[in-house]
Each structure stands twice: as structure tokens, then as C-alpha cells.
Scaffold this motif. Structure first.
Motif, PDB file in Angstrom:
ATOM      1  N   GLY A   1     -26.829  51.957  52.449  1.00  0.00           N
ATOM      2  CA  GLY A   1     -26.379  50.942  52.920  1.00  0.00           C
ATOM      3  C   GLY A   1     -27.601  50.036  53.842  1.00  0.00           C
ATOM      4  O   GLY A   1     -27.378  48.830  53.874  1.00  0.00           O
ATOM      5  N   GLN A   2     -28.619  50.547  53.901  1.00  0.00           N
ATOM      6  CA  GLN A   2     -29.466  49.935  54.506  1.00  0.00           C
ATOM      7  C   GLN A   2     -30.453  49.311  53.535  1.00  0.00           C
ATOM      8  O   GLN A   2     -30.921  48.173  53.668  1.00  0.00           O
ATOM      9  N   LEU A   3     -30.846  49.970  52.463  1.00  0.00           N
ATOM     10  CA  LEU A   3     -31.785  49.530  51.429  1.00  0.00           C
ATOM     11  C   LEU A   3     -31.299  48.276  50.661  1.00  0.00           C
ATOM     12  O   LEU A   3     -32.007  47.327  50.272  1.00  0.00           O
ATOM     13  N   TRP A   4     -29.934  48.175  50.657  1.00  0.00           N
ATOM     14  CA  TRP A   4     -29.049  46.855  49.949  1.00  0.00           C
ATOM     15  C   TRP A   4     -29.353  45.716  50.920  1.00  0.00           C
ATOM     16  O   TRP A   4     -29.143  44.625  50.335  1.00  0.00           O
ATOM     17  N   THR A   5     -29.996  45.734  52.110  1.00  0.00           N
ATOM     18  CA  THR A   5     -30.151  44.665  52.834  1.00  0.00           C
ATOM     19  C   THR A   5     -31.349  43.817  52.229  1.00  0.00           C
ATOM     20  O   THR A   5     -31.308  42.595  52.400  1.00  0.00           O
ATOM     21  N   ILE A   6     -32.274  44.404  51.590  1.00  0.00           N
ATOM     22  CA  ILE A   6     -33.211  43.712  50.838  1.00  0.00           C
ATOM     23  C   ILE A   6     -32.886  42.821  49.852  1.00  0.00           C
ATOM     24  O   ILE A   6     -33.181  41.785  49.796  1.00  0.00           O
ATOM     25  N   PRO A   7     -32.289  43.533  48.539  1.00  0.00           N
ATOM     26  CA  PRO A   7     -31.834  42.604  47.750  1.00  0.00           C
ATOM     27  C   PRO A   7     -30.779  41.774  48.265  1.00  0.00           C
ATOM     28  O   PRO A   7     -30.605  40.473  47.574  1.00  0.00           O
ATOM     29  N   GLY A   8     -29.995  42.071  49.064  1.00  0.00           N
ATOM     30  CA  GLY A   8     -29.041  41.215  49.764  1.00  0.00           C
ATOM     31  C   GLY A   8     -29.600  39.847  50.245  1.00  0.00           C
ATOM     32  O   GLY A   8     -28.927  38.929  50.103  1.00  0.00           O
ATOM     33  N   LEU A   9     -30.855  39.932  50.844  1.00  0.00           N
ATOM     34  CA  LEU A   9     -31.553  38.923  51.422  1.00  0.00           C
ATOM     35  C   LEU A   9     -31.543  37.819  50.110  1.00  0.00           C
ATOM     36  O   LEU A   9     -31.332  36.341  50.344  1.00  0.00           O
ATOM     37  N   THR A  10     -32.292  38.252  49.126  1.00  0.00           N
ATOM     38  CA  THR A  10     -32.517  37.474  47.956  1.00  0.00           C
ATOM     39  C   THR A  10     -31.221  36.876  47.396  1.00  0.00           C
ATOM     40  O   THR A  10     -31.166  35.696  47.086  1.00  0.00           O
ATOM     41  N   ALA A  11     -30.179  37.845  47.247  1.00  0.00           N
ATOM     42  CA  ALA A  11     -28.981  37.215  46.557  1.00  0.00           C
ATOM     43  C   ALA A  11     -28.333  36.038  47.560  1.00  0.00           C
ATOM     44  O   ALA A  11     -27.965  35.055  46.787  1.00  0.00           O
ATOM     45  N   ALA A  12     -28.349  36.366  48.497  1.00  0.00           N
ATOM     46  CA  ALA A  12     -27.765  35.338  49.608  1.00  0.00           C
ATOM     47  C   ALA A  12     -28.507  34.022  49.593  1.00  0.00           C
ATOM     48  O   ALA A  12     -27.847  33.006  49.501  1.00  0.00           O
ATOM     49  N   MET A  13     -29.805  34.303  49.738  1.00  0.00           N
ATOM     50  CA  MET A  13     -30.623  32.873  49.484  1.00  0.00           C
ATOM     51  C   MET A  13     -30.269  32.076  48.183  1.00  0.00           C
ATOM     52  O   MET A  13     -29.970  30.966  48.609  1.00  0.00           O
ATOM     53  N   VAL A  14     -30.491  32.752  47.276  1.00  0.00           N
ATOM     54  CA  VAL A  14     -30.138  32.094  45.901  1.00  0.00           C
ATOM     55  C   VAL A  14     -28.803  31.627  45.507  1.00  0.00           C
ATOM     56  O   VAL A  14     -28.578  30.470  45.567  1.00  0.00           O
ATOM     57  N   ALA A  15     -27.590  32.433  45.960  1.00  0.00           N
ATOM     58  CA  ALA A  15     -26.452  32.153  45.920  1.00  0.00           C
ATOM     59  C   ALA A  15     -25.965  30.894  46.812  1.00  0.00           C
ATOM     60  O   ALA A  15     -25.324  29.908  46.385  1.00  0.00           O
ATOM     61  N   PHE A  16     -26.306  30.951  48.038  1.00  0.00           N
ATOM     62  CA  PHE A  16     -25.897  30.099  49.155  1.00  0.00           C
ATOM     63  C   PHE A  16     -26.739  28.521  48.700  1.00  0.00           C
ATOM     64  O   PHE A  16     -25.922  27.660  48.799  1.00  0.00           O
ATOM     65  N   THR A  17     -27.976  28.845  48.432  1.00  0.00           N
ATOM     66  CA  THR A  17     -28.652  27.333  47.859  1.00  0.00           C
ATOM     67  C   THR A  17     -27.862  26.878  46.935  1.00  0.00           C
ATOM     68  O   THR A  17     -27.842  25.451  46.735  1.00  0.00           O
ATOM     69  N   ALA A  18     -27.585  27.446  45.727  1.00  0.00           N
ATOM     70  CA  ALA A  18     -26.896  26.798  44.776  1.00  0.00           C
ATOM     71  C   ALA A  18     -25.625  26.109  45.084  1.00  0.00           C
ATOM     72  O   ALA A  18     -25.402  25.111  44.671  1.00  0.00           O
ATOM     73  N   LEU A  19     -24.974  26.906  45.784  1.00  0.00           N
ATOM     74  CA  LEU A  19     -23.426  26.557  46.328  1.00  0.00           C
ATOM     75  C   LEU A  19     -23.665  24.892  47.107  1.00  0.00           C
ATOM     76  O   LEU A  19     -23.129  23.971  46.997  1.00  0.00           O
ATOM     77  N   ILE A  20     -24.739  25.171  48.162  1.00  0.00           N
ATOM     78  CA  ILE A  20     -24.887  23.942  48.932  1.00  0.00           C
ATOM     79  C   ILE A  20     -25.422  22.631  48.147  1.00  0.00           C
ATOM     80  O   ILE A  20     -25.114  21.516  48.229  1.00  0.00           O
ATOM     81  N   ALA A  21     -26.391  22.839  47.229  1.00  0.00           N
ATOM     82  CA  ALA A  21     -27.059  21.977  46.476  1.00  0.00           C
ATOM     83  C   ALA A  21     -26.062  21.564  45.302  1.00  0.00           C
ATOM     84  O   ALA A  21     -25.999  20.176  45.264  1.00  0.00           O
ATOM     85  N   ALA A  22     -25.094  22.332  44.860  1.00  0.00           N
ATOM     86  CA  ALA A  22     -24.198  21.821  43.937  1.00  0.00           C
ATOM     87  C   ALA A  22     -23.042  20.717  44.571  1.00  0.00           C
ATOM     88  O   ALA A  22     -22.680  19.942  43.973  1.00  0.00           O
TER      89      ALA A  22
END
Length: 249
Positions: free
Chosen positions: A17-38
Motif C-alpha cells: 500500500g505504501q510502495l504504490w504511492t511512487i508509481p501512483g504519483l507518475t500515473a496521476a501526473m500523466v493522466a491528469f495532465t492529459a485530461l486537462i490539456a485535452a
């Protein structure tokens, strides 16, 4: 010191549950950027900043940076910290090891996150004029956003050492980051008061690295803004060190 750092990293990576916070940051950054930019459209004046929009996912990704720091620091309270200090009674070493692991984990997640978000944002905004990939300004915004995420994680580590409770640390950090920004949106402020809030708020000051992409576009320049956030992080870490040093585990 190396043993202490390895120990902190082992504790982080062995709890899923703690380790997933690291790739979670990357995924959130990319996904949210794509949604806002679109969904981005020029404002009333007909302007649109593709460079800043290519890093807009930071508004969500910073929450994951907070969780990374809290996972390293607060997860050991109230019981496991006694075991950690019994195994390594030098509190300065324990403090340094936690800070190193927080910074390294945040950096390992932030760098690929901002680079991937850059390309995701550029693709979504391909119909608009954009800075070339070799532009120094483009990479200042991109790498400055990565530095912002690392500083948010370090600020969170300091707050977590003071608060010592995971939920309380997360709540405190989210309020500190989003609270002034939401207040500005809700409360109609005079322009001078608005600029003051933007200068002293950790989020709006730190994100001057991407909003100040041209002269006069933000109350603070990129260097001054990130310095404000670095000051918050340094003060929080100093307070966290004092708390770890003088309080019972």
C-alpha cells in the motif's frame, strides 16, 4: 548511514500500500495532465499556455508526493518507531535516512512523471503553437515542476515528523497546499491581497516555476517562488528534527 537508508527503503517497499504511492504519483501526473490539456481552450483574451498545461497534472500529483513522505515517516508511529530507535539509537541518523529516502522516492517518481506529462500534454495540444523540445524555457518548467514535487514531499516529511499521525499529516498538508488556493477562488479579494496570498502560499509560490513563463505573468518569478517553497520545507524539516530529538517515541 547506509544501513539506516536501506532499512527505511526496505520498510517502504515491503508494504504494498505504501510502495504504490511512487508509481501512483507518475500515473496521476500523466493522466491528469492529459485530461486537462485535452479540455483546455483559450481564455477570453485568446491566450493559452501549452507549456504550463503540459505540467498541469501537478495539482493532483502533489497529493501522491504527500503520501510518499507520510508513508516513510508516519507509518511507524506510534509503535514501530520505538523499534527503529532501539535498533538505531542515533536519532540524527534515523532523521537523515528518512529524509534521503523521501527525497529519492519522490525524485524517482517525479522525473519520469513530468517528462511523460510533457509529451502527453504536447500531444493533446498539438493544434496549438508550442515551444520546441530544445527550448530552455520548456525544460525549466518541466524540471522545475519535478523540483516542486520533491520539495512538497520534503515539506510533508517535516510536517509528518511533527504531527506523527498519518491521517493528520495528510490533512495538514492538503490544507496547507490547497487551502489558500481555494480561498482565493471563493473569496473576492483586492488585487494586492490576492498577490500576497500567491506569494506566501506554498503551492502558488512554488508553481511559479510554470506559471511565470513570461515577464509579469505571476507575482513571483520562478527562482523566488521555488525559494519560498524551499524555505517552507527547510523550516518543516527543522521542526521535525527537533520533534524527533526531544519527544518520546
Amino acid at each position: 548511514m547506509s544501513r539506516a537508508v536501506r532499512g527505511e527503503w526496505t520498510k517502504l517497499r515491503t508494504v504494498p500500500g505504501q510502495l504504490w504511492t511512487i508509481p501512483g504519483l507518475t500515473a496521476a501526473m500523466v493522466a491528469f495532465t492529459a485530461l486537462i490539456a485535452a479540455g483546455a481552450r483559450p481564455d477570453e483574451s485568446g491566450t493559452l499556455d501549452p507549456t504550463a498545461l503540459s505540467q498541469s497534472g501537478v495539482y493532483l500529483a502533489q497529493a501522491a508526493a504527500v503520501l510518499i513522505a507520510v508513508a516513510v515517516v508516519s507509518s511507524e508511529y506510534p509503535r514501530l518507531m520505538r523499534t527503529t530507535l532501539a535498533a538505531n539509537p542515533r536519532r540524527g541518523t534515523v532523521f537523515t535516512a528518512k529524509v534521503v529516502v523521501v527525497a529519492a522516492a519522490a525524485l524517482a517518481a517525479a522525473v519520469p512523471a513530468v517528462v511523460a506529462a510533457l509529451f502527453a500534454g504536447r500531444e493533446a495540444l498539438s493544434s496549438y503553437a508550442q515551444l520546441p523540445l530544445h527550448s530552455g524555457q520548456l525544460w525549466r518548467v518541466t524540471l522545475g515542476t519535478a523540483a516542486y514535487l520533491v520539495l512538497v514531499a520534503l515539506l510533508s516529511a517535516g510536517v509528518a515528523l511533527v504531527v506523527r499521525h498519518a491521517a493528520a499529516a495528510v490533512g495538514t498538508m492538503l490544507t496547507l497546499l490547497y487551502g489558500p488556493y481555494l480561498a482565493v477562488l471563493i473569496i473576492k479579494m483586492p488585487e494586492h491581497a490576492l498577490h500576497l496570498v500567491q506569494k506566501v502560499s506554498p503551492m502558488t509560490a512554488g508553481l511559479a516555476v510554470q506559471t511565470a513563463s513570461g515577464p509579469g505573468t505571476a507575482p513571483l518569478g520562478p527562482a523566488a517562488g521555488i525559494s519560498v517553497l524551499a524555505g517552507y520545507a527547510a523550516a518543516a524539516l527543522a521542526a521535525g528534527w527537533v520533534a524527533l530529538r526531544v519527544r518520546d517515541a
